[in-house]
Scaffold this active site. Structure first.
Site, mmCIF file in Angstrom:
data_model
loop_
_atom_site.group_PDB
_atom_site.id
_atom_site.type_symbol
_atom_site.label_atom_id
_atom_site.label_comp_id
_atom_site.label_asym_id
_atom_site.label_seq_id
_atom_site.Cartn_x
_atom_site.Cartn_y
_atom_site.Cartn_z
ATOM 1 N N VAL A 11 38.659 35.783 48.509
ATOM 2 C CA VAL A 11 37.644 36.509 47.734
ATOM 3 C C VAL A 11 36.246 36.272 48.318
ATOM 4 O O VAL A 11 35.465 37.214 48.506
ATOM 5 C CB VAL A 11 37.704 36.068 46.250
ATOM 6 C CG1 VAL A 11 36.522 36.624 45.464
ATOM 7 C CG2 VAL A 11 39.015 36.512 45.623
ATOM 8 N N ASP A 30 31.582 26.501 53.148
ATOM 9 C CA ASP A 30 32.870 25.898 52.803
ATOM 10 C C ASP A 30 32.783 24.411 53.083
ATOM 11 O O ASP A 30 32.111 23.999 54.040
ATOM 12 C CB ASP A 30 33.996 26.526 53.619
ATOM 13 C CG ASP A 30 35.323 26.444 52.885
ATOM 14 O OD1 ASP A 30 35.813 27.494 52.426
ATOM 15 O OD2 ASP A 30 35.848 25.316 52.740
ATOM 16 N N THR A 124 38.355 33.968 39.612
ATOM 17 C CA THR A 124 38.983 34.367 38.343
ATOM 18 C C THR A 124 39.088 33.131 37.459
ATOM 19 O O THR A 124 39.728 32.146 37.834
ATOM 20 C CB THR A 124 40.376 34.954 38.617
ATOM 21 O OG1 THR A 124 40.181 36.106 39.418
ATOM 22 C CG2 THR A 124 41.068 35.342 37.333
ATOM 23 N N PHE A 155 37.958 42.951 41.724
ATOM 24 C CA PHE A 155 39.179 43.743 41.503
ATOM 25 C C PHE A 155 39.786 44.150 42.845
ATOM 26 O O PHE A 155 40.338 45.238 42.988
ATOM 27 C CB PHE A 155 38.855 44.984 40.658
ATOM 28 C CG PHE A 155 38.187 44.652 39.345
ATOM 29 C CD1 PHE A 155 38.904 44.034 38.331
ATOM 30 C CD2 PHE A 155 36.850 44.942 39.129
ATOM 31 C CE1 PHE A 155 38.300 43.709 37.114
ATOM 32 C CE2 PHE A 155 36.230 44.625 37.927
ATOM 33 C CZ PHE A 155 36.959 44.008 36.915
ATOM 34 N N GLU A 158 44.682 42.593 47.935
ATOM 35 C CA GLU A 158 44.913 42.131 49.303
ATOM 36 C C GLU A 158 45.445 43.300 50.115
ATOM 37 O O GLU A 158 46.245 44.092 49.622
ATOM 38 C CB GLU A 158 45.950 41.002 49.319
ATOM 39 C CG GLU A 158 45.363 39.702 48.851
ATOM 40 C CD GLU A 158 46.334 38.544 49.011
ATOM 41 O OE1 GLU A 158 47.187 38.585 49.902
ATOM 42 O OE2 GLU A 158 46.225 37.613 48.207
ATOM 43 N N PHE A 264 51.057 51.868 39.543
ATOM 44 C CA PHE A 264 51.725 50.677 38.992
ATOM 45 C C PHE A 264 52.946 51.024 38.164
ATOM 46 O O PHE A 264 53.279 50.354 37.191
ATOM 47 C CB PHE A 264 50.726 49.779 38.248
ATOM 48 C CG PHE A 264 49.927 48.961 39.210
ATOM 49 C CD1 PHE A 264 48.956 49.562 39.998
ATOM 50 C CD2 PHE A 264 50.188 47.616 39.404
ATOM 51 C CE1 PHE A 264 48.257 48.838 40.954
ATOM 52 C CE2 PHE A 264 49.496 46.884 40.349
ATOM 53 C CZ PHE A 264 48.524 47.503 41.128
ATOM 54 N N ALA A 267 59.057 50.772 40.264
ATOM 55 C CA ALA A 267 60.065 49.789 39.845
ATOM 56 C C ALA A 267 60.575 49.051 41.078
ATOM 57 O O ALA A 267 60.496 49.562 42.202
ATOM 58 C CB ALA A 267 61.210 50.495 39.143
ATOM 59 N N CYS A 275 47.812 36.414 42.465
ATOM 60 C CA CYS A 275 47.001 36.795 41.297
ATOM 61 C C CYS A 275 47.821 37.006 40.032
ATOM 62 O O CYS A 275 47.661 36.276 39.060
ATOM 63 C CB CYS A 275 46.209 38.056 41.623
ATOM 64 S SG CYS A 275 45.184 37.873 43.083
HETATM 65 C C1 UGA Z 1 45.799 42.375 42.182
HETATM 66 C C2 UGA Z 1 44.998 43.512 41.511
HETATM 67 O O1 UGA Z 1 45.553 44.782 41.848
HETATM 68 C C3 UGA Z 1 43.542 43.477 41.962
HETATM 69 O O2 UGA Z 1 42.793 44.469 41.237
HETATM 70 C C4 UGA Z 1 42.965 42.085 41.651
HETATM 71 O O3 UGA Z 1 41.628 41.970 42.078
HETATM 72 C C5 UGA Z 1 43.786 41.030 42.356
HETATM 73 O O4 UGA Z 1 45.167 41.129 41.894
HETATM 74 C C6 UGA Z 1 43.208 39.671 42.021
HETATM 75 O O5 UGA Z 1 43.237 39.284 40.846
HETATM 76 O O6 UGA Z 1 42.595 39.052 42.894
HETATM 77 P P1 UGA Z 1 47.000 42.031 44.568
HETATM 78 O O7 UGA Z 1 47.669 40.847 43.936
HETATM 79 O O8 UGA Z 1 46.368 41.885 45.898
HETATM 80 O O9 UGA Z 1 45.831 42.610 43.587
HETATM 81 O O10 UGA Z 1 48.089 43.142 44.735
HETATM 82 P P2 UGA Z 1 48.573 44.494 44.023
HETATM 83 O O11 UGA Z 1 48.523 45.575 45.023
HETATM 84 O O12 UGA Z 1 47.911 44.711 42.745
HETATM 85 O O13 UGA Z 1 50.119 44.129 43.770
HETATM 86 C C7 UGA Z 1 50.492 43.033 42.947
HETATM 87 C C8 UGA Z 1 52.001 42.938 42.864
HETATM 88 O O14 UGA Z 1 52.532 43.967 42.053
HETATM 89 C C9 UGA Z 1 52.740 43.054 44.204
HETATM 90 O O15 UGA Z 1 53.752 42.067 44.236
HETATM 91 C C10 UGA Z 1 53.351 44.437 44.176
HETATM 92 O O16 UGA Z 1 54.538 44.503 44.931
HETATM 93 C C11 UGA Z 1 53.626 44.593 42.697
HETATM 94 N N1 UGA Z 1 53.669 46.007 42.245
HETATM 95 C C12 UGA Z 1 52.550 46.775 42.270
HETATM 96 C C13 UGA Z 1 54.876 46.521 41.775
HETATM 97 O O17 UGA Z 1 55.912 45.845 41.727
HETATM 98 N N2 UGA Z 1 54.895 47.823 41.324
HETATM 99 C C14 UGA Z 1 53.784 48.604 41.324
HETATM 100 O O18 UGA Z 1 53.897 49.774 40.891
HETATM 101 C C15 UGA Z 1 52.596 48.071 41.819
#
Ligand code: UGA
Length: 461
Positions: A11, A30, A124, A155, A158, A264, A267, A275
């Site tokens: 971050v 750091d 966070t 928000f 990665e 999101f 499935a 996160c």
């Molecule tokens: C998430 C949030 O999307 C960010 O907005 C937030 O800033 C971040 O956490 C954080 O708190 O720092 P991130 O963990 O990088 O971001 O990844 P995402 O793309 O959100 O995916 C999270 C997980 O959900 C992954 O394991 C992905 O495979 C899974 N996922 C996502 C699903 O299983 N189905 C979906 O439809 C979407």
């Protein structure tokens, strides 16, 4: 503006680099001297598309530098971001000791020169951490020091963090005064103008100013809601499997409703990463500590853990005896476009396969080296085709784009048996059966090549 960012983790480094790109002057701090040395040598300790080039550009332009001294950064900058880690503890709560340590160090180094410093909480954190940071600084600073603590949750996802930074849906700041709101507005002005949208100005992110506690809650409430959406669609996938429905069609039909939206609703193996698992558990504990029972989040976590177990049952159903079989695993990172393997489903799957006595061949475009340290006995391969050589079954664990476009006929010829168990639903069932595969996916009926008998009584779906 002159800004210090304490913590060069994911971050902190992304935030600092993007703020420098937007024209500010950044000092990245750091307390790990090796990290600072690595960054000074132009190397980036994390994998994030586009970040290395952007760091190099801003260092060369004189807008970004690296330092080991929080004291120096506290004295020299008008704004200080706290972006240190808040790791999860065994009981689900967040460990805030790094935040406290940085707050104390900032406190003793803030100058009493009449300037009003802004301390921005970026990590966070549980609601009311801002208040704790404020008290900690008040206790430790010299008389006459002026400062204000602001909450500015991130928000960023990665793998698309730079895109998300410059083109956010919203920027949230929790403040105690007009002065702090105006300073934060100045900082984010280039982004709020919509300069980075295509075409520039075609969209403008929403700008939300609220109190510190509400801003802190927005972060946890947002992440938990997204996790809930994933567990919800995975629960519907389970109902599809029992009733003969197809989750891809159900999700599409739901997502077309603007009130629900299509995002999101994928499935599969569920969420992982640094996160969602940590934040959902932490939010539940925050609610509990405040006297509220957030039971829905318990369900969210249970459904998510259940997805991995369901996938293992599918492997068993498809292979019968797993011991001695060769299994190809495609995808190790917790999601595509990252080398991050924290809470990745692949880790549980590899551990289980290993325990069963399978021969494991794995491929991931970015995360292989990270997994090798944990599972040295796995054969790591140079391509999906090499991983599939003489395999009895192929598992899709992460939906990297390159897997979607594999030559399925070639894949089938490489493998000993034609079995695919797809934890991310990346393939079109008719295309895989056409290439000669039995195909098991999530929330869709299993399919087999023409002529292959559907075994009676199979419970796999
Ligand atoms: C998430 C949030 O999307 C960010 O907005 C937030 O800033 C971040 O956490 C954080 O708190 O720092 P991130 O963990 O990088 O971001 O990844 P995402 O793309 O959100 O995916 C999270 C997980 O959900 C992954 O394991 C992905 O495979 C899974 N996922 C996502 C699903 O299983 N189905 C979906 O439809 C979407």
């Amino acid at each position: 503006m002159r800004v210090g960012v304490i913590g060069t983790g994911y971050v902190g480094l992304v935030t600092a680099t993007c703020l420098a790109e937007a024209g500010h002057h950044l000092t990245c701090v750091d307390n790990d001297p090796r990290k600072i040395q690595t960054l000074r040598e132009g190397k980036i300790p994390i994998y994030e598309p586009g970040l290395e080039e952007m760091v190099a550009r801003n260092v060369a332009a004189g807008r970004m530098r690296f330092s080991g001294s929080t004291a120096e950064a506290a004295a020299e900058n008008e704004m200080l971001f706290i972006a240190v880690g808040t790791p999860g503890r065994d009981d689900g709560t967040a460990d805030l000791s790094f935040i406290e340590a940085v707050s104390r160090e900032i406190a003793t180094n803030l100058p009493a020169d009449g300037t009003r410093k802004i301390i921005v909480e970026k990590s966070t954190v549980p609601v009311s951490t801002g208040d704790r940071v404020k008290r900690s600084i008040q206790r430790g600073c010299r008389p006459g020091v002026q400062f204000e603590v602001v909450s500015n949750p991130e928000f960023l996802r990665e793998g698309s963090a730079i895109h998300d930074f410059f083109r956010p849906d919203r920027i949230v700041v929790g403040v105690e005064s007009e002065f702090a709101a105006a300073a934060m507005r100045r900082l984010y002005e280039p982004i709020l103008e919509g300069r980075y949208f295509d075409p520039p100005g075609s969209r403008r992110p929403a700008w939300l100013v609220t109190d510190v506690a509400s801003a802190e809650l927005i972060k946890h409430a947002s992440n938990s809601f997204l996790a809930l959406k994933i567990s919800y669609i995975n629960s519907i996938a389970a109902i599809c499997e029992l009733t003969g429905g197809n989750i891809e069609h159900v999700a599409e039909g739901m997502g077309l409703d603007n009130r629900i939206g299509p995002q999101f609703l994928r499935a599969g193996l569920g969420y992982g990463g640094s996160c969602f698992p940590k934040d959902v558990a932490a939010f539940r504990e925050i609610a509990r500590a405040a006297g509220a029972d957030f039971g829905i989040l318990k369900e969210v976590m249970e459904v998510n853990a259940g997805q991995r177990k369901k996938f293992l049952r599918k492997i068993e159903e498809a292979l019968w005896v797993v011991k001695g079989k060769t299994v190809a695993v495609l995808g190790l990172a917790f999601k595509p476009h990252t080398d991050d393997i924290r809470e990745a489903p692949a880790l549980d799957i590899l551990a289980w396969l290993d325990k069963q006595g399978a021969h494991i061949r794995a491929y991931d475009p970015a995360a292989q080296e990270n997994v090798r340290k944990l599972f040295p006995g796995v054969a790591y391969c140079a391509s999906p085709y090499q991983a599939a050589e003489q395999a009895d079954a192929l598992l899709v664990v992460t939906e990297w784009d390159e897997f979607r476009y594999l030559d399925l006929k070639r894949l089938r010829e490489t493998m000993k048996h034609g079995i695919i168990i797809d934890g991310r639903n990346i393939f079109d069932p008719p295309a895989v059966t056409e290439a000669g595969f039995e195909y098991f996916s999530m929330g869709r009926p299993p399919v087999r090549p023409a002529g292959m008998e559907q075994s009676s009584g199979s419970s796999v779906s």
